[in-house]
Design a protein around this motif. Sequence first.
Motif, PDB file in Angstrom:
ATOM      1  N   VAL A   1       0.827  -1.209   0.000  1.00 11.42           N
ATOM      2  CA  VAL A   1       0.000   0.000   0.000  1.00 11.42           C
ATOM      3  C   VAL A   1       0.863   1.262   0.000  1.00 11.42           C
ATOM      4  O   VAL A   1       0.551   2.230  -0.688  1.00 11.42           O
ATOM      5  CB  VAL A   1      -0.960  -0.016   1.201  1.00 11.42           C
ATOM      6  CG1 VAL A   1      -1.637   1.320   1.408  1.00 11.42           C
ATOM      7  CG2 VAL A   1      -2.011  -1.100   1.008  1.00 11.42           C
ATOM      8  N   THR A   2       1.958   1.261   0.740  1.00  7.36           N
ATOM      9  CA  THR A   2       2.763   2.469   0.858  1.00  7.36           C
ATOM     10  C   THR A   2       3.760   2.643  -0.281  1.00  7.36           C
ATOM     11  O   THR A   2       4.223   3.762  -0.506  1.00  7.36           O
ATOM     12  CB  THR A   2       3.531   2.486   2.193  1.00  7.36           C
ATOM     13  OG1 THR A   2       4.345   1.324   2.286  1.00  7.36           O
ATOM     14  CG2 THR A   2       2.578   2.559   3.363  1.00  7.36           C
TER      15      THR A   2
ATOM     16  N   ASP B   1      -5.388   4.803  -5.993  1.00 10.36           N
ATOM     17  CA  ASP B   1      -6.313   5.178  -7.059  1.00 10.36           C
ATOM     18  C   ASP B   1      -7.287   4.035  -7.358  1.00 10.36           C
ATOM     19  O   ASP B   1      -8.464   4.273  -7.634  1.00 10.36           O
ATOM     20  CB  ASP B   1      -5.553   5.534  -8.324  1.00 10.36           C
ATOM     21  CG  ASP B   1      -4.754   6.814  -8.166  1.00 10.36           C
ATOM     22  OD1 ASP B   1      -5.145   7.636  -7.298  1.00 10.36           O
ATOM     23  OD2 ASP B   1      -3.765   6.979  -8.882  1.00 10.36           O
ATOM     24  N   TYR B   2      -6.803   2.819  -7.295  1.00 10.34           N
ATOM     25  CA  TYR B   2      -7.656   1.659  -7.538  1.00 10.34           C
ATOM     26  C   TYR B   2      -8.749   1.564  -6.466  1.00 10.34           C
ATOM     27  O   TYR B   2      -9.909   1.314  -6.768  1.00 10.34           O
ATOM     28  CB  TYR B   2      -6.818   0.389  -7.560  1.00 10.34           C
ATOM     29  CG  TYR B   2      -7.615  -0.875  -7.704  1.00 10.34           C
ATOM     30  CD1 TYR B   2      -8.164  -1.241  -8.931  1.00 10.34           C
ATOM     31  CD2 TYR B   2      -7.842  -1.697  -6.599  1.00 10.34           C
ATOM     32  CE1 TYR B   2      -8.900  -2.399  -9.055  1.00 10.34           C
ATOM     33  CE2 TYR B   2      -8.578  -2.846  -6.727  1.00 10.34           C
ATOM     34  CZ  TYR B   2      -9.103  -3.203  -7.952  1.00 10.34           C
ATOM     35  OH  TYR B   2      -9.840  -4.344  -8.070  1.00 10.34           O
ATOM     36  N   TYR B   3      -8.343   1.758  -5.220  1.00  4.52           N
ATOM     37  CA  TYR B   3      -9.323   1.703  -4.126  1.00  4.52           C
ATOM     38  C   TYR B   3     -10.319   2.855  -4.208  1.00  4.52           C
ATOM     39  O   TYR B   3     -11.448   2.722  -3.789  1.00  4.52           O
ATOM     40  CB  TYR B   3      -8.638   1.710  -2.775  1.00  4.52           C
ATOM     41  CG  TYR B   3      -8.016   0.384  -2.393  1.00  4.52           C
ATOM     42  CD1 TYR B   3      -8.581  -0.807  -2.816  1.00  4.52           C
ATOM     43  CD2 TYR B   3      -6.898   0.321  -1.599  1.00  4.52           C
ATOM     44  CE1 TYR B   3      -8.031  -2.022  -2.468  1.00  4.52           C
ATOM     45  CE2 TYR B   3      -6.340  -0.895  -1.229  1.00  4.52           C
ATOM     46  CZ  TYR B   3      -6.917  -2.058  -1.680  1.00  4.52           C
ATOM     47  OH  TYR B   3      -6.367  -3.268  -1.315  1.00  4.52           O
ATOM     48  N   ALA B   4      -9.879   4.000  -4.732  1.00  4.80           N
ATOM     49  CA  ALA B   4     -10.763   5.155  -4.848  1.00  4.80           C
ATOM     50  C   ALA B   4     -11.714   5.015  -6.044  1.00  4.80           C
ATOM     51  O   ALA B   4     -12.640   5.792  -6.185  1.00  4.80           O
ATOM     52  CB  ALA B   4      -9.945   6.428  -4.989  1.00  4.80           C
TER      53      ALA B   4
ATOM     54  N   ALA C   1      -7.833   2.126 -17.249  1.00  2.00           N
ATOM     55  CA  ALA C   1      -7.497   0.928 -18.034  1.00  2.00           C
ATOM     56  C   ALA C   1      -6.510   1.306 -19.118  1.00  2.00           C
ATOM     57  O   ALA C   1      -6.620   2.358 -19.747  1.00  2.00           O
ATOM     58  CB  ALA C   1      -8.767   0.350 -18.659  1.00  2.00           C
ATOM     59  N   GLU C   2      -5.545   0.438 -19.302  1.00  2.90           N
ATOM     60  CA  GLU C   2      -4.541   0.726 -20.337  1.00  2.90           C
ATOM     61  C   GLU C   2      -4.861  -0.005 -21.615  1.00  2.90           C
ATOM     62  O   GLU C   2      -5.390  -1.045 -21.657  1.00  2.90           O
ATOM     63  CB  GLU C   2      -3.173   0.294 -19.832  1.00  2.90           C
ATOM     64  CG  GLU C   2      -2.704   1.141 -18.691  1.00  2.90           C
ATOM     65  CD  GLU C   2      -1.291   0.758 -18.263  1.00  2.90           C
ATOM     66  OE1 GLU C   2      -0.579   0.125 -19.058  1.00  2.90           O
ATOM     67  OE2 GLU C   2      -0.944   1.085 -17.156  1.00  2.90           O
TER      68      GLU C   2
END
Length: 52
Positions: free
Chosen positions: A35-36, A43-46, A51-52
């Motif tokens: 996480v750190t 950003d994923y959690y938010a 998507a690339e």
Amino acid sequence: MTNGKIWLVVKPTVGVPLFLSAVAISSFLVHLAIVTNTTWLPDYYAGSAKAE
């Protein structure tokens, strides 16, 4: 069972909780490091992962 001799040195009432707590602490530290040290996980959690 060759690994059963460990219980002659360490009591199971001490060894099993010690082993399980060591696994839990190491798992927490690995997840904390992920996480750190990553930039994409917050950003994923938010919900704003791109998507690339």
